[in-house]
Scaffold this motif. Sequence first.
Motif, PDB file in Angstrom:
ATOM      1  N   ALA A 430       0.828  -1.211   0.000  1.00  0.00           N
ATOM      2  CA  ALA A 430       0.000   0.000   0.000  1.00  0.00           C
ATOM      3  C   ALA A 430       0.857   1.254   0.000  1.00  0.00           C
ATOM      4  O   ALA A 430       0.510   2.260  -0.644  1.00  0.00           O
ATOM      5  CB  ALA A 430      -0.930  -0.008   1.217  1.00  0.00           C
ATOM      6  N   ALA A 431       1.989   1.224   0.709  1.00  0.00           N
ATOM      7  CA  ALA A 431       2.890   2.381   0.718  1.00  0.00           C
ATOM      8  C   ALA A 431       3.477   2.626  -0.669  1.00  0.00           C
ATOM      9  O   ALA A 431       3.598   3.779  -1.110  1.00  0.00           O
ATOM     10  CB  ALA A 431       4.003   2.161   1.743  1.00  0.00           C
ATOM     11  N   LEU A 432       3.838   1.571  -1.373  1.00  0.00           N
ATOM     12  CA  LEU A 432       4.410   1.741  -2.713  1.00  0.00           C
ATOM     13  C   LEU A 432       3.369   2.187  -3.726  1.00  0.00           C
ATOM     14  O   LEU A 432       3.715   2.843  -4.721  1.00  0.00           O
ATOM     15  CB  LEU A 432       5.058   0.430  -3.165  1.00  0.00           C
ATOM     16  CG  LEU A 432       6.342   0.058  -2.412  1.00  0.00           C
ATOM     17  CD1 LEU A 432       6.830  -1.310  -2.850  1.00  0.00           C
ATOM     18  CD2 LEU A 432       7.427   1.101  -2.645  1.00  0.00           C
ATOM     19  N   GLU A 433       2.112   1.841  -3.517  1.00  0.00           N
ATOM     20  CA  GLU A 433       1.076   2.370  -4.391  1.00  0.00           C
ATOM     21  C   GLU A 433       0.938   3.880  -4.232  1.00  0.00           C
ATOM     22  O   GLU A 433       0.671   4.596  -5.203  1.00  0.00           O
ATOM     23  CB  GLU A 433      -0.258   1.689  -4.082  1.00  0.00           C
ATOM     24  CG  GLU A 433      -0.316   0.231  -4.523  1.00  0.00           C
ATOM     25  CD  GLU A 433      -1.663  -0.402  -4.205  1.00  0.00           C
ATOM     26  OE1 GLU A 433      -2.538   0.335  -3.682  1.00  0.00           O
ATOM     27  OE2 GLU A 433      -1.836  -1.606  -4.469  1.00  0.00           O
ATOM     28  N   ALA A 434       1.134   4.367  -3.012  1.00  0.00           N
ATOM     29  CA  ALA A 434       1.037   5.814  -2.778  1.00  0.00           C
ATOM     30  C   ALA A 434       2.325   6.542  -3.131  1.00  0.00           C
ATOM     31  O   ALA A 434       2.285   7.708  -3.540  1.00  0.00           O
ATOM     32  CB  ALA A 434       0.681   6.080  -1.312  1.00  0.00           C
ATOM     33  N   ASP A 435       3.470   5.889  -2.978  1.00  0.00           N
ATOM     34  CA  ASP A 435       4.772   6.515  -3.238  1.00  0.00           C
ATOM     35  C   ASP A 435       5.684   5.448  -3.837  1.00  0.00           C
ATOM     36  O   ASP A 435       6.297   4.669  -3.123  1.00  0.00           O
ATOM     37  CB  ASP A 435       5.357   7.080  -1.942  1.00  0.00           C
ATOM     38  CG  ASP A 435       6.642   7.860  -2.175  1.00  0.00           C
ATOM     39  OD1 ASP A 435       7.094   7.947  -3.329  1.00  0.00           O
ATOM     40  OD2 ASP A 435       7.211   8.391  -1.197  1.00  0.00           O
ATOM     41  N   LYS A 436       5.748   5.407  -5.160  1.00  0.00           N
ATOM     42  CA  LYS A 436       6.507   4.354  -5.828  1.00  0.00           C
ATOM     43  C   LYS A 436       8.014   4.503  -5.625  1.00  0.00           C
ATOM     44  O   LYS A 436       8.760   3.550  -5.835  1.00  0.00           O
ATOM     45  CB  LYS A 436       6.182   4.354  -7.323  1.00  0.00           C
ATOM     46  CG  LYS A 436       4.720   4.070  -7.628  1.00  0.00           C
ATOM     47  CD  LYS A 436       4.478   3.973  -9.111  1.00  0.00           C
ATOM     48  CE  LYS A 436       3.004   3.742  -9.407  1.00  0.00           C
ATOM     49  NZ  LYS A 436       2.496   2.511  -8.771  1.00  0.00           N
ATOM     50  N   GLY A 437       8.476   5.677  -5.233  1.00  0.00           N
ATOM     51  CA  GLY A 437       9.898   5.900  -5.031  1.00  0.00           C
ATOM     52  C   GLY A 437      10.368   5.712  -3.606  1.00  0.00           C
ATOM     53  O   GLY A 437      11.464   6.167  -3.260  1.00  0.00           O
ATOM     54  N   TYR A 438       9.585   5.036  -2.777  1.00  0.00           N
ATOM     55  CA  TYR A 438       9.951   4.807  -1.374  1.00  0.00           C
ATOM     56  C   TYR A 438      10.946   3.639  -1.335  1.00  0.00           C
ATOM     57  O   TYR A 438      10.573   2.476  -1.231  1.00  0.00           O
ATOM     58  CB  TYR A 438       8.712   4.495  -0.546  1.00  0.00           C
ATOM     59  CG  TYR A 438       8.799   4.960   0.890  1.00  0.00           C
ATOM     60  CD1 TYR A 438       9.827   4.526   1.720  1.00  0.00           C
ATOM     61  CD2 TYR A 438       7.864   5.823   1.423  1.00  0.00           C
ATOM     62  CE1 TYR A 438       9.913   4.949   3.035  1.00  0.00           C
ATOM     63  CE2 TYR A 438       7.936   6.258   2.739  1.00  0.00           C
ATOM     64  CZ  TYR A 438       8.964   5.820   3.536  1.00  0.00           C
ATOM     65  OH  TYR A 438       9.054   6.233   4.835  1.00  0.00           O
ATOM     66  N   VAL A 439      12.228   3.951  -1.415  1.00  0.00           N
ATOM     67  CA  VAL A 439      13.263   2.925  -1.526  1.00  0.00           C
ATOM     68  C   VAL A 439      13.321   2.075  -0.256  1.00  0.00           C
ATOM     69  O   VAL A 439      13.549   0.863  -0.318  1.00  0.00           O
ATOM     70  CB  VAL A 439      14.624   3.578  -1.821  1.00  0.00           C
ATOM     71  CG1 VAL A 439      15.719   2.519  -1.953  1.00  0.00           C
ATOM     72  CG2 VAL A 439      14.547   4.398  -3.098  1.00  0.00           C
ATOM     73  N   ILE A 456      14.796 -14.967  -6.048  1.00  0.00           N
ATOM     74  CA  ILE A 456      14.608 -14.318  -7.340  1.00  0.00           C
ATOM     75  C   ILE A 456      13.752 -13.065  -7.182  1.00  0.00           C
ATOM     76  O   ILE A 456      14.074 -11.995  -7.724  1.00  0.00           O
ATOM     77  CB  ILE A 456      13.955 -15.301  -8.334  1.00  0.00           C
ATOM     78  CG1 ILE A 456      14.831 -16.553  -8.494  1.00  0.00           C
ATOM     79  CG2 ILE A 456      13.746 -14.629  -9.680  1.00  0.00           C
ATOM     80  CD1 ILE A 456      16.221 -16.274  -9.010  1.00  0.00           C
ATOM     81  N   GLU A 457      12.655 -13.170  -6.429  1.00  0.00           N
ATOM     82  CA  GLU A 457      11.818 -11.996  -6.190  1.00  0.00           C
ATOM     83  C   GLU A 457      12.587 -10.914  -5.438  1.00  0.00           C
ATOM     84  O   GLU A 457      12.417  -9.722  -5.715  1.00  0.00           O
ATOM     85  CB  GLU A 457      10.560 -12.388  -5.419  1.00  0.00           C
ATOM     86  CG  GLU A 457       9.581 -13.246  -6.202  1.00  0.00           C
ATOM     87  CD  GLU A 457       9.924 -14.723  -6.118  1.00  0.00           C
ATOM     88  OE1 GLU A 457      11.065 -15.045  -5.708  1.00  0.00           O
ATOM     89  OE2 GLU A 457       9.065 -15.550  -6.456  1.00  0.00           O
ATOM     90  N   ALA A 458      13.429 -11.329  -4.495  1.00  0.00           N
ATOM     91  CA  ALA A 458      14.215 -10.336  -3.751  1.00  0.00           C
ATOM     92  C   ALA A 458      15.176  -9.601  -4.670  1.00  0.00           C
ATOM     93  O   ALA A 458      15.352  -8.377  -4.555  1.00  0.00           O
ATOM     94  CB  ALA A 458      14.981 -11.036  -2.623  1.00  0.00           C
ATOM     95  N   LEU A 459      15.800 -10.319  -5.618  1.00  0.00           N
ATOM     96  CA  LEU A 459      16.710  -9.660  -6.556  1.00  0.00           C
ATOM     97  C   LEU A 459      15.967  -8.672  -7.446  1.00  0.00           C
ATOM     98  O   LEU A 459      16.473  -7.586  -7.751  1.00  0.00           O
ATOM     99  CB  LEU A 459      17.425 -10.716  -7.398  1.00  0.00           C
ATOM    100  CG  LEU A 459      18.522 -11.516  -6.689  1.00  0.00           C
ATOM    101  CD1 LEU A 459      19.069 -12.587  -7.621  1.00  0.00           C
ATOM    102  CD2 LEU A 459      19.644 -10.607  -6.233  1.00  0.00           C
ATOM    103  N   GLU A 460      14.775  -9.020  -7.871  1.00  0.00           N
ATOM    104  CA  GLU A 460      13.995  -8.094  -8.697  1.00  0.00           C
ATOM    105  C   GLU A 460      13.641  -6.829  -7.932  1.00  0.00           C
ATOM    106  O   GLU A 460      13.738  -5.711  -8.456  1.00  0.00           O
ATOM    107  CB  GLU A 460      12.731  -8.803  -9.187  1.00  0.00           C
ATOM    108  CG  GLU A 460      12.999  -9.954 -10.155  1.00  0.00           C
ATOM    109  CD  GLU A 460      11.720 -10.666 -10.550  1.00  0.00           C
ATOM    110  OE1 GLU A 460      10.656 -10.305  -9.984  1.00  0.00           O
ATOM    111  OE2 GLU A 460      11.775 -11.570 -11.399  1.00  0.00           O
ATOM    112  N   VAL A 461      13.232  -6.988  -6.686  1.00  0.00           N
ATOM    113  CA  VAL A 461      12.882  -5.812  -5.880  1.00  0.00           C
ATOM    114  C   VAL A 461      14.122  -4.969  -5.604  1.00  0.00           C
ATOM    115  O   VAL A 461      14.069  -3.726  -5.630  1.00  0.00           O
ATOM    116  CB  VAL A 461      12.200  -6.260  -4.572  1.00  0.00           C
ATOM    117  CG1 VAL A 461      11.931  -5.055  -3.684  1.00  0.00           C
ATOM    118  CG2 VAL A 461      10.904  -6.981  -4.870  1.00  0.00           C
ATOM    119  N   LEU A 462      15.257  -5.617  -5.355  1.00  0.00           N
ATOM    120  CA  LEU A 462      16.493  -4.861  -5.134  1.00  0.00           C
ATOM    121  C   LEU A 462      16.895  -4.092  -6.388  1.00  0.00           C
ATOM    122  O   LEU A 462      17.437  -2.981  -6.301  1.00  0.00           O
ATOM    123  CB  LEU A 462      17.607  -5.808  -4.707  1.00  0.00           C
ATOM    124  CG  LEU A 462      17.509  -6.369  -3.293  1.00  0.00           C
ATOM    125  CD1 LEU A 462      18.626  -7.371  -3.044  1.00  0.00           C
ATOM    126  CD2 LEU A 462      17.581  -5.259  -2.253  1.00  0.00           C
ATOM    127  N   GLY A 463      16.641  -4.674  -7.549  1.00  0.00           N
ATOM    128  CA  GLY A 463      16.912  -3.938  -8.784  1.00  0.00           C
ATOM    129  C   GLY A 463      16.052  -2.695  -8.903  1.00  0.00           C
ATOM    130  O   GLY A 463      16.530  -1.631  -9.330  1.00  0.00           O
TER     131      GLY A 463
END
Length: 557
Positions: A430-439, A456-463
């Motif tokens: 929900a936070a990323l839907e409101a602010d996609k740049g919240y690293v 694999i999912e963790a690597l994609e999110v880290l990218g």
Amino acid sequence: MLLSSACFLHRVSTPTSALEEAEADAADPRASGHTLALAGFHAWLMQNDAEKAHARFSAATQADAREPLALYGQALLALRAAKLDAATGAALDLCERAPRHPLCASAARIVFDLAGTAISLDALIATRVPGILAQGTVADASSLLRASLANIHLARREVAQHDGIIRAQGVPTVLTLMGPFSAYHLLELERPTAPEQTGTMAPARGPFGQLDLRELHFADGRFSLSGEPQSGDVYLVAVDFEAKSAGAYVVRTVSGMDHAATLDGTPLFLRRTWERPASTVSAVSVDLDAGKHRLMVRCAKDEAQGHLYLSVSRLDGAPAEVTFSAARGPAPGRWAPSRYTPKSEPKGVYVSAASFVRALEPELGPALARFIAARDALTRDRDGARAALEALPPGFGGAAVRVLAAQLSMQDRSVPPKVAKGRATRDLEAALEADKGYVAALLDIAQLNLDDARNIEALEVLGQARAWRSRRRRSCRCSRPARSWRWASTRRRRSPPRPRTRRSTGTARRWAWSTTWRCGATPSPSRPRRSSRCGSARTPSPARPRPPRRGATSSAG
């Protein structure tokens, strides 16, 4: 009639009134730094606009370089973008420019949390903190900054510097331990032991036999009951100390155990979590005379690790100048239950989220004070932080509040881990839907994926987090093209020295470089570099063949 019209014109105050009024006044060129800082938090927490908030905070520091709220906002935005060096710098600036403001304690906690993260951050902290302490930080701020230095020197194995910080902080490295006094867990914690009643440390009779005095030494100032047996409970930790000068001192404990502290026969505080949740930090202020005193802590391990951190520091933040020794024999001074009058909430000491809210609310308003207090109390008062978040107005905080809620869920041990991770994932998405740049939210999601072995999912999110973090650094420059592969028709030149082959003449289809420019400029005739960070998308290809040889010519085919 006049009374009714006066009531109608009366302006109703809301938890966010301070932020809304600051946003309305921020357009004034003569707006103060504090007003611009409040407007920055309005942009971040009520509009989900981090870029606008960053601009407001920058304008606030230009208007007043010592505005603590603006510096604190810059530190929080840097943590949002996972820029730890910028967050550390802003927190240290706040402690240096406003050492007696309540936000200095929260900034010092940011420094404490980031100490040990990177060698460069440790070097920055070790360089600037001594000068900040010399300016007169008080109570919690000075204690946290000295703890940061102690952790850094301990990691570097700088024994002499570490011992000096420990002494200045008022942390004992020697204690006297007795116990167990009870055959059960927690049941007899509220009953004072015989040494607490008389002040005399001498062997006593316990449920399993004779209880002798055990003198323990630990160089890092961290005491633990983890080596004690599982049978029995209720231990007594005692230490004698000599204060060089009279003044106001803070007796502080940091522990997850239930415990009670007594100084020269006077009860200081009692932590009982089975009655209601409590912070892991307990502290009171006591006016002490110069001379020797005896401090006792009665604690219940209750099948836990039994960690205990104890300190006797000065309220004004000066070096403690306290000498500790093992407690033996009669009490060094008068032992009386009413010898002192402990102060539970002295200025500069914030043991819980509620105490920090009370310190910030007159200046920042209820909503912002609760948000800052909840973020500050994440590691020491989880239940208090949750109560502060639940007291926020509906819809306030946006992505930042959802990230705080996720971090609280990740620390929740009262529910199964699967349920806690599910709640945290829900809030982070929900936070990323409101602010996609919240690293920081992306990093938390990656950590949850790693905990579930979804690498694999963790690597994609880290990218994604890496791309958002470096987005501000990217700019469109003609010297940084983005390249892609394309087909090209090349006519091979006949080379006399080489033997004639079947494909020495004619048209051959080969791969050639294709350079695209985001700014629309004419590409350079020179061969582009093999890597680009401009951010343009590459044209995908089914394979990666080798580029044409240097002697071949290419043309668009």
